[in-house]
Motif scaffolding. Sequence first.
Motif, PDB file in Angstrom:
ATOM      1  N   SER A 443     -27.447  99.550 -34.978  1.00 45.36           N
ATOM      2  CA  SER A 443     -27.880  98.087 -34.565  1.00 45.36           C
ATOM      3  C   SER A 443     -26.868  97.783 -33.436  1.00 45.36           C
ATOM      4  N   ILE A 444     -25.573  98.102 -33.843  1.00 41.07           N
ATOM      5  CA  ILE A 444     -24.696  97.355 -32.894  1.00 41.07           C
ATOM      6  C   ILE A 444     -24.662  98.298 -31.617  1.00 41.07           C
ATOM      7  N   ALA A 445     -24.766  99.488 -31.685  1.00 38.77           N
ATOM      8  CA  ALA A 445     -24.835 100.448 -30.530  1.00 38.77           C
ATOM      9  C   ALA A 445     -25.997  99.872 -29.618  1.00 38.77           C
ATOM     10  N   TYR A 446     -27.181  99.686 -30.436  1.00 41.00           N
ATOM     11  CA  TYR A 446     -28.554  99.264 -29.713  1.00 41.00           C
ATOM     12  C   TYR A 446     -28.273  97.946 -28.979  1.00 41.00           C
ATOM     13  N   VAL A 447     -27.783  96.918 -29.582  1.00 42.67           N
ATOM     14  CA  VAL A 447     -27.427  95.695 -28.961  1.00 42.67           C
ATOM     15  C   VAL A 447     -26.634  95.843 -27.834  1.00 42.67           C
ATOM     16  N   LEU A 448     -25.483  96.552 -28.191  1.00 41.10           N
ATOM     17  CA  LEU A 448     -24.680  96.897 -26.789  1.00 41.10           C
ATOM     18  C   LEU A 448     -25.255  97.454 -25.452  1.00 41.10           C
ATOM     19  N   ALA A 449     -26.078  98.364 -25.683  1.00 39.03           N
ATOM     20  CA  ALA A 449     -26.807  99.058 -24.675  1.00 39.03           C
ATOM     21  C   ALA A 449     -27.624  98.261 -24.014  1.00 39.03           C
ATOM     22  N   MET A 450     -28.303  97.370 -24.847  1.00 36.07           N
ATOM     23  CA  MET A 450     -29.505  96.500 -24.380  1.00 36.07           C
ATOM     24  C   MET A 450     -28.999  95.542 -23.490  1.00 36.07           C
ATOM     25  N   ASN A 451     -27.739  94.915 -23.874  1.00 32.53           N
ATOM     26  CA  ASN A 451     -27.098  93.773 -23.321  1.00 32.53           C
ATOM     27  C   ASN A 451     -26.378  94.287 -22.100  1.00 32.53           C
ATOM     28  N   VAL A 452     -25.844  95.670 -22.081  1.00 36.48           N
ATOM     29  CA  VAL A 452     -25.462  96.276 -20.750  1.00 36.48           C
ATOM     30  C   VAL A 452     -26.480  96.298 -19.793  1.00 36.48           C
ATOM     31  N   MET A 453     -27.777  96.806 -20.102  1.00 37.59           N
ATOM     32  CA  MET A 453     -28.695  97.037 -19.383  1.00 37.59           C
ATOM     33  C   MET A 453     -29.179  95.376 -18.787  1.00 37.59           C
ATOM     34  N   LEU A 454     -29.394  94.405 -19.750  1.00 36.97           N
ATOM     35  CA  LEU A 454     -29.862  93.367 -19.207  1.00 36.97           C
ATOM     36  C   LEU A 454     -28.892  92.534 -18.192  1.00 36.97           C
ATOM     37  N   THR A 455     -27.563  92.923 -18.524  1.00 35.11           N
ATOM     38  CA  THR A 455     -26.384  92.294 -17.614  1.00 35.11           C
ATOM     39  C   THR A 455     -26.721  92.743 -16.312  1.00 35.11           C
ATOM     40  N   LEU A 456     -26.792  94.180 -16.257  1.00 35.33           N
ATOM     41  CA  LEU A 456     -26.907  94.777 -14.998  1.00 35.33           C
ATOM     42  C   LEU A 456     -27.975  94.157 -14.142  1.00 35.33           C
ATOM     43  N   LEU A 457     -29.103  94.202 -14.826  1.00 35.19           N
ATOM     44  CA  LEU A 457     -30.377  93.358 -14.440  1.00 35.19           C
ATOM     45  C   LEU A 457     -30.264  91.965 -14.028  1.00 35.19           C
ATOM     46  N   ALA A 458     -29.101  91.251 -14.472  1.00 38.48           N
ATOM     47  CA  ALA A 458     -28.774  89.897 -14.139  1.00 38.48           C
ATOM     48  C   ALA A 458     -28.140  90.059 -13.007  1.00 38.48           C
ATOM     49  N   ILE A 459     -27.259  90.802 -12.857  1.00 42.05           N
ATOM     50  CA  ILE A 459     -26.182  90.854 -11.456  1.00 42.05           C
ATOM     51  C   ILE A 459     -27.322  91.456 -10.505  1.00 42.05           C
ATOM     52  N   LEU A 460     -28.114  92.227 -10.631  1.00 39.57           N
ATOM     53  CA  LEU A 460     -29.089  92.624  -9.585  1.00 39.57           C
ATOM     54  C   LEU A 460     -30.011  91.579  -9.192  1.00 39.57           C
ATOM     55  N   LEU A 461     -30.490  90.744  -9.993  1.00 40.74           N
ATOM     56  CA  LEU A 461     -31.503  89.633  -9.712  1.00 40.74           C
ATOM     57  C   LEU A 461     -30.634  88.751  -8.948  1.00 40.74           C
ATOM     58  N   PHE A 462     -29.418  88.374  -9.419  1.00 40.49           N
ATOM     59  CA  PHE A 462     -28.487  87.412  -8.789  1.00 40.49           C
ATOM     60  C   PHE A 462     -27.696  87.729  -7.260  1.00 40.49           C
ATOM     61  N   TRP A 463     -27.614  89.043  -7.148  1.00 42.67           N
ATOM     62  CA  TRP A 463     -26.970  89.376  -6.049  1.00 42.67           C
ATOM     63  C   TRP A 463     -27.723  88.971  -4.734  1.00 42.67           C
ATOM     64  N   GLY A 464     -28.839  89.088  -4.357  1.00 42.83           N
ATOM     65  CA  GLY A 464     -29.151  88.137  -3.278  1.00 42.83           C
ATOM     66  C   GLY A 464     -29.788  86.817  -3.458  1.00 42.83           C
ATOM     67  N   ARG A 465     -29.501  86.205  -4.477  1.00 40.22           N
ATOM     68  CA  ARG A 465     -30.028  84.899  -4.829  1.00 40.22           C
ATOM     69  C   ARG A 465     -29.395  83.897  -3.998  1.00 40.22           C
ATOM     70  N   GLU A 466     -30.101  83.101  -3.264  1.00 42.47           N
ATOM     71  CA  GLU A 466     -29.602  82.102  -2.335  1.00 42.47           C
ATOM     72  C   GLU A 466     -29.265  80.827  -3.450  1.00 42.47           C
ATOM     73  N   ALA A 467     -27.920  80.487  -3.354  1.00 39.89           N
ATOM     74  CA  ALA A 467     -27.204  79.416  -4.428  1.00 39.89           C
ATOM     75  C   ALA A 467     -27.354  78.030  -3.721  1.00 39.89           C
ATOM     76  N   GLY A 468     -27.771  76.925  -4.140  1.00 37.83           N
ATOM     77  CA  GLY A 468     -27.452  75.848  -3.502  1.00 37.83           C
ATOM     78  C   GLY A 468     -28.872  75.477  -2.702  1.00 37.83           C
ATOM     79  N   ARG A 469     -29.825  76.278  -2.481  1.00 39.66           N
ATOM     80  CA  ARG A 469     -30.882  75.675  -1.639  1.00 39.66           C
ATOM     81  C   ARG A 469     -31.386  74.502  -1.654  1.00 39.66           C
ATOM     82  N   GLN A 470     -31.743  74.050  -3.053  1.00 36.41           N
ATOM     83  CA  GLN A 470     -32.360  72.856  -3.269  1.00 36.41           C
ATOM     84  C   GLN A 470     -31.291  71.710  -2.949  1.00 36.41           C
ATOM     85  N   MET A 471     -30.028  71.914  -3.003  1.00 32.48           N
ATOM     86  CA  MET A 471     -29.179  70.806  -2.616  1.00 32.48           C
ATOM     87  C   MET A 471     -29.256  70.258  -1.140  1.00 32.48           C
ATOM     88  N   VAL A 472     -29.404  71.572  -0.480  1.00 33.68           N
ATOM     89  CA  VAL A 472     -29.605  70.982   1.026  1.00 33.68           C
ATOM     90  C   VAL A 472     -31.042  70.336   1.365  1.00 33.68           C
TER      91      VAL A 472
END
Length: 472
Positions: A443-472
């Motif tokens: 289970s530890i190996a499974y959750v580590l692998a899954m969290n690593v993949m989800l973290t890479l997905l988060a980095i990919l989704l956030f890479w081109g995200r425009e931050a602060g658009r609503q503030m402008v």
Amino acid sequence: MFTSLYQIAKNTFRESLREPIFLLILLSALVLIGLYPILTLFVFFAQEKLVVDSSIATMMVFGWGLAIMIASNSLSREIDNGMALLLLSKPVQRPVFIIAKILGVMAALTVFCLITGTATLLALRAATDQFWIDNFMFYGYFVVLLLAMAAAGGYNYVTRSSFCSAAVFSLLAALPLFAVVGHFKPSDGSHVGLAFRVVPALLLVLFSSWSMGTLATALSTRFRLVPNLLLCGAIFLLGLMSDYLIGRNTKEPWQRTPPPGKEPLWVAQYEFTPQERADIEAWNTPVLAESMGDFIVWTDNAATSVSLPGLGNDPQGAWRDDQGWKQDVTQLKGRAQRMAVYSVKDGSWQYHSLGDYADSRQQPDQPRDALVFRRSVNQPKIPSGGTFQSPVPAHGNWVANAFYAAIPNWQLFWMADALSSQDFDSSVNNREASVPPVYMGYSIAYVLAMNVMLTLLAILLFWGREAGRQMV
């Protein structure tokens, strides 16, 4: 980089505990868990089973909901109000920012699971019998909750700090202290103690909360609270049903002789009738090899005599490897050709032909059985396919394997059924942890692998995200 990672994670953790929704969900879960001992009275020897099931389910569901809430509030709100843009204008890289957010959310979820996990142990300690509860533990639990809230209110009045975070830390200190009292307090003159055997199951709930928090953080880079909640709910339901919807079509190869390896050996069996010539309708449910009898030996020599001596009531102590028969199948030089199962009750052996040797001894008019083997940490699904002439199950397909691996399987983190399968009573022996260490490692190996993949997905989704658009 590490300083920025630590500071952002710490601020995310502190802000999560200050959210009123955190305290509201936490108190709701604690009250429900505390009431389960009295709500499950008069249930015919199933009180503690229901307390375990209900408490772990409450932890899991409330923890997943909290993970989605604090992840959405922590990231999507900062993107909308411009705080993320301010941080990224500093020398803070986007991967560092998103990883720090995930770590902060995971730390907050750890606090939630520590508090509710302690409450689960206390609730199980109060449920001492189907007709009565330990009043000191039951009422003392709610007194501790009130005292923790009072202490947080006093601290908030004096220092003008956040009441929510002060209440969380008060509970984090008060409940474990009360748990120590409950562990050493005797019941009816005997020591009962806390049911520490459920701790591995509580750790699995923590792992599932981490995974849901990482998933919610990844989705919150693109979605606000309501869409994030709907998407996480859909993924949650799909993950619960992945065994049925996808798992039965995955590639799970079975072999007609025991494969090499150190993982547990599972056996599925099918018994043929003399007139049967069609495809195999259904294999038996896979069982561990050692559960097929009291004692099992193997041989890779088809010419070895099958007349093994009786071993009495202590086959383990009486057996000596001889005439090509080995107790450990991994010690054979070749593939196993036969398996011998000894029954202490009958004092007799039952022999099974395996692989090529089973084919060579096939008699058209004689009933026979087919055995297939697989090594796996967790129980395999029931195999399907195969014919009288070639009794080998179908292997599924790799496409289903890919989807099955990509979708989080939340069933792996649910151990309440395994805990409830054993008899509960007030003895310390029956309260020992029953989740196997090898399953915890898997289970530890499974959750580590899954969290690593989800973290890479988060980095990919956030890479081109425009931050602060609503503030402008």
